[in-house]
Every structure is written in C-alpha cells, then in structure tokens.
Design an enzyme around this catalytic site. Structure first.
Site, PDB file in Angstrom:
ATOM      1  N   TYR A 146       0.863  -1.191   0.000  1.00  0.00           N
ATOM      2  CA  TYR A 146       0.000   0.000   0.000  1.00  0.00           C
ATOM      3  C   TYR A 146       0.886   1.223   0.000  1.00  0.00           C
ATOM      4  O   TYR A 146       1.835   1.297   0.792  1.00  0.00           O
ATOM      5  CB  TYR A 146      -0.887  -0.023   1.245  1.00  0.00           C
ATOM      6  CG  TYR A 146      -1.795   1.181   1.396  1.00  0.00           C
ATOM      7  CD1 TYR A 146      -2.815   1.438   0.478  1.00  0.00           C
ATOM      8  CD2 TYR A 146      -1.640   2.065   2.469  1.00  0.00           C
ATOM      9  CE1 TYR A 146      -3.656   2.531   0.629  1.00  0.00           C
ATOM     10  CE2 TYR A 146      -2.489   3.163   2.627  1.00  0.00           C
ATOM     11  CZ  TYR A 146      -3.493   3.391   1.704  1.00  0.00           C
ATOM     12  OH  TYR A 146      -4.320   4.469   1.863  1.00  0.00           O
ATOM     13  N   ASP A 241       9.245   2.886  -0.132  1.00  0.00           N
ATOM     14  CA  ASP A 241       8.167   3.497   0.645  1.00  0.00           C
ATOM     15  C   ASP A 241       8.372   3.088   2.095  1.00  0.00           C
ATOM     16  O   ASP A 241       8.028   1.982   2.499  1.00  0.00           O
ATOM     17  CB  ASP A 241       6.797   3.053   0.124  1.00  0.00           C
ATOM     18  CG  ASP A 241       5.664   3.697   0.930  1.00  0.00           C
ATOM     19  OD1 ASP A 241       5.941   4.316   1.985  1.00  0.00           O
ATOM     20  OD2 ASP A 241       4.497   3.576   0.505  1.00  0.00           O
ATOM     21  N   LYS A 274       4.221   8.671   9.045  1.00  0.00           N
ATOM     22  CA  LYS A 274       3.979   8.045  10.356  1.00  0.00           C
ATOM     23  C   LYS A 274       4.970   8.522  11.442  1.00  0.00           C
ATOM     24  O   LYS A 274       4.767   9.589  11.993  1.00  0.00           O
ATOM     25  CB  LYS A 274       3.909   6.537  10.183  1.00  0.00           C
ATOM     26  CG  LYS A 274       2.707   6.188   9.263  1.00  0.00           C
ATOM     27  CD  LYS A 274       2.269   4.748   9.262  1.00  0.00           C
ATOM     28  CE  LYS A 274       0.926   4.597   8.560  1.00  0.00           C
ATOM     29  NZ  LYS A 274       0.945   4.035   7.220  1.00  0.00           N
TER      30      LYS A 274
END
Ligand SMILES: *Cc1c(COP(=O)(O)O)cnc(C)c1O
Length: 434
Positions: A146, A241, A274
């Site tokens: 994702y 990522d 995050k």
C-alpha cells in the site's frame, strides 16, 4: 454483561448518520472483524481508554507513529511550546530546516527532502517527481503493498505476469492506471521479465521493503538486490516506501537493515510518514540532489501544500526523532518486540494452534499459518474466521491489535515488560478457545 449502555455503540450509530461508515478511514470501522469500533476517549503511554472507560493495551499506536507511546512528556512539551508560537504561517520556519537536517543525518541515502502532510501525498508526489526526472511514465508496484490512495497507486495485481493494473477502487479510470504494472512480491522471475519488457519505459519501482500492509512480509535480500540491480541497469528509480518502516524498524529505517547484508545499498528515493510526525500530520519524500532539483520552484515538477512543514507537526516530529535517537532506544524496543513475538509463539504452541510471527525493531506481524508467507496470496491463506475470533478474544480482554489480518502491529517504548507478559497471558487464554 452489565446494563450500562455501550457508549461505543451509541457513538458509532451517531457517527454513521453523518460520516460514511461512521469513520474517517475505512479499517477503523471493524468491517473485516465485525463488532463495534472502540471510540477512543484518551490515551497515555501504552494504553488507551474507550468511551466506556475500558482500558486497552494498544498495539496499533495510530498505525505506527506513536513509537514513544502516547503523551510522551518531551513531545507534549515541544507541541505545547510550538502551539503558543503559532499554528501555521504559510512561510518557511527554522524548525522545518532542523527536522529535514535530522532526517538526512539518520537516512543518508537522501541529499534533500520535501515535507508534506500525509503518506499518500508523499508517495503521490514521489511518483510525479520520478516521472518528471526520468521523462518516463510507467511504474512497478507489488501486490499487497500500500502506498496511500493516490489514483495511480490504488492498484492490486491482476494474475499472471506483468499485468497492467486494474484499479482496486471505483472512481479510478482505467487510463489513469494504465502505466502501473503490478507484480508479485518476492518473485524475481516476474521482476526480470517485467524489466525486459518495459525497463526502458520505467520511471520507478516502488516497494515497501518490509511490507506492513499485508501484515508483515519481508522483501527477501536477493529480491531487494535484484530490484536495485535492475533499476540501475535500466535507469529507473528505486523508491523505498518507508512510510511505515521509516524510524520504526531501525533508526536508519529499513534501508539500513538491508545495507547490513548488502553493503553500500541505497534506494534512489525514500518516502516517509507516520513516525516522523510523531502522531501529527507530517510526511516527506527525498532523494539525491540531482533528482530533487526537478521539483518546483527549482524545476518543472510541481508540488505544493498550504500546511506542508506545519510548525506544530514539525515540533512533534523533531521531539520524537530526538527521543528515538537516544543510545539503546532501538535495542530496547527490538528486545521487547521480540519478547512479545516469542511469547505469542509459545502460547500458540502450547495450545496447538498453527502460528508464525516475525518482527524488526518495533514492528511485528503474526499469522495463523505454520510458515511465514512470502507474498500476498500466501498471506490471504490465513483463516479469516479464526483471526476474527482471536481478535475479539484479545479485545474483550483489553488487548487492542489491528482489526484485520493483513495489518502489522506496533510496540512502543512505553510498553513495559509487564504489559508484554500480560498480553501473552491473555493470548494464551484466547488460543485455547480457537
Ligand atoms: C500508511 C502508509 C501510507 C499512507 O500514509 P497516509 O499518511 O495514511 O496517507 C503509504 N505507504 C505506506 C507503506 C503506509 O504504511
């Protein structure tokens, strides 16, 4: 059960009238596991309390950012001080420079970084930059990874080799994903064939190095090595990522974990989020100077944001990075996470439940399978009914894990050895009922 009204249920019913599904991000709705989502009243350290006043040991930590636990005093202080100086200016601040300098010190594969407000925005911007910098259109992603919900990345695999994407979401026209190639994770043969067919047209390959959006699946070292070699050979950018992995699996992020076994290893671009915001909306993408200079205002690739580099978010991120940089932080976090995973394995073995688990730094995953899966189809062999039973068993006993079997878990510095032991004891009870 007592007769006290369930405030979580009442809030959920109220929310559903005005917010689609009652939530502002789908997985919060408990759709996969059933039941009523817990509405959080407050959180402190390793715990949060729901609307009924029930306490939970929190292994989600806002899906990764809360690596210090909730309400760490140094972070709270930094945020309070920043708020008093102003919320947002739409003009540069010293703190943004400081945060970026700190990120670059810890992740030296990048020379420059641009700050944004969400992982989605960072991944989307990274793709645009990769396309602008290479003058190419196509990109490779992997099934089960994702990268946020930008149109071009909302694609899972079709079956078979080098399948061009079919959008996973309604509202994404086929033309928008026609340049997205989806491959099986950890499949070197498919990777090689895709490069042979499309290598000259590839702007980038984007990968979650330790995939946390299919629970916890490591890209194998030979697979990462081959990704690196092929990208270099064909002039495509290798994009890590690290929105979830960054500053979570190691102080140097996942790329440093691979560099331990692949000396000199570096991705060309890195996407972060995050942990770098410590719970505030903050994300980033970065690369070598030659790539980053394609970004506006220096170059022709446009990218912007009213709240980018927000002064409160950067204060929160800086204070968080400062704490995790302290000597021994990751050793201690890794030890605790491993002890949780080992405890869960032991509890499952005692109950005769097929179980496997893995962790890196403060991130972990487990499967009701006898062997660690290597790709998305293998992850999906987990018995969903059994997982849901386990999830609710833990939840009822005050342990909060992700409400879906394809999500990773997170331990924070605030989790004590006693919290871990209590969790393992609860898991032992639940495993016996599976
Ligand atoms: C969470 C996540 C994103 C998206 O970040 P948001 O801040 O939710 O938009 C992108 N990539 C990975 C690997 C993630 O885990």
């Amino acid at each position: 059960m007592t007769n006290t009204p369930d405030r979580n249920l009442a809030l959920f019913e109220r929310a559903k009238k005005v917010i689609p599904g009652g939530v502002n991000s789908p997985v919060r709705a408990f759709k996969a596991v059933g039941g009523t989502p817990r509405f959080v009243q407050r959180a402190q350290g390793a715990y949060f309390w729901d609307a009924n006043g029930q306490r939970y040991i929190d292994y989600i930590g806002s899906w990764g950012p809360m690596i210090l636990g909730h309400g760490h005093p140094a972070v709270v202080k930094a945020v309070q001080d920043a708020v008093l100086e102003g919320f947002s200016f739409g003009a540069p601040t010293e703190r943004e420079v400081e945060l970026v300098e700190e990120i670059l010190r810890l992740v030296p594969s990048m020379d420059m970084v641009r700050l944004v407000s969400s992982g989605t925005e960072a991944a989307m911007s990274a793709i645009r930059l990769a396309r602008g910098a290479t003058g190419r259109s196509k990109l490779i992603k992997f099934e089960g990874c994702y990268h946020g919900h930008a149109d071009a990345l909302l694609v899972k695999a079709g079956s078979g080799l080098a399948t061009f994407g079919n959008a996973t979401s309604a509202g994404v026209p086929p033309e928008v994903v026609q340049h997205t190639i989806v491959l099986e994770y950890n499949n070197i043969e498919q990777l090689e064939q895709a490069f042979k067919l499309h290598g000259q047209e590839l702007a980038c390959l984007m990968i979650e190095p330790i995939a946390g959006n299919m629970n916890f699946v490591r890209a194998s070292v030979p697979f990462v090595k081959r990704c690196r070699e092929l990208c270099t050979q064909y002039g495509a950018l290798l994009v890590f990522d690290e929105v979830m992995n960054g500053f979570r699996v190691a102080l140097g992020s996942a790329q440093s974990v691979y560099a331990r076994v692949l000396p000199g290893f570096e991705p060309d671009m890195t996407v972060m989020g995050k942990v770098i915001g410590g719970g505030m909306p903050l994300a980033a993408f970065g690369a070598k100077r030659a790539v980053m200079e394609h970004l506006a205002p220096l170059g022709a690739v446009y990218q912007a944001g009213t709240l980018s580099g927000n002064p409160v978010a950067t204060a929160c991120g800086l204070a968080t990075l400062h704490e995790i940089s302290k000597p021994g932080f990751f050793e201690d976090l890794s030890r605790k996470t491993r002890s949780l995973v080992d405890g869960l394995k032991g509890a499952a073995a005692t109950a005769g439940v097929p179980f496997c688990a893995d962790s890196e730094g403060g991130m972990f995953g487990f499967f009701l399978l006898s062997e660690l899966p290597q790709n998305y189809p293998q992850v999906m062999k987990t018995d969903g009914k059994r997982f849901n039973h386990l999830f609710h068993g833990l939840l009822d006993r005050g342990v909060y894990i992700a409400p879906a079997l394809y999500e990773a878990g997170f331990v924070s510095a605030a989790h004590s050895d006693a919290d871990i032991a209590a969790t393992v004891a609860v898991a032992h009870e639940v495993f016996k009922t599976l």
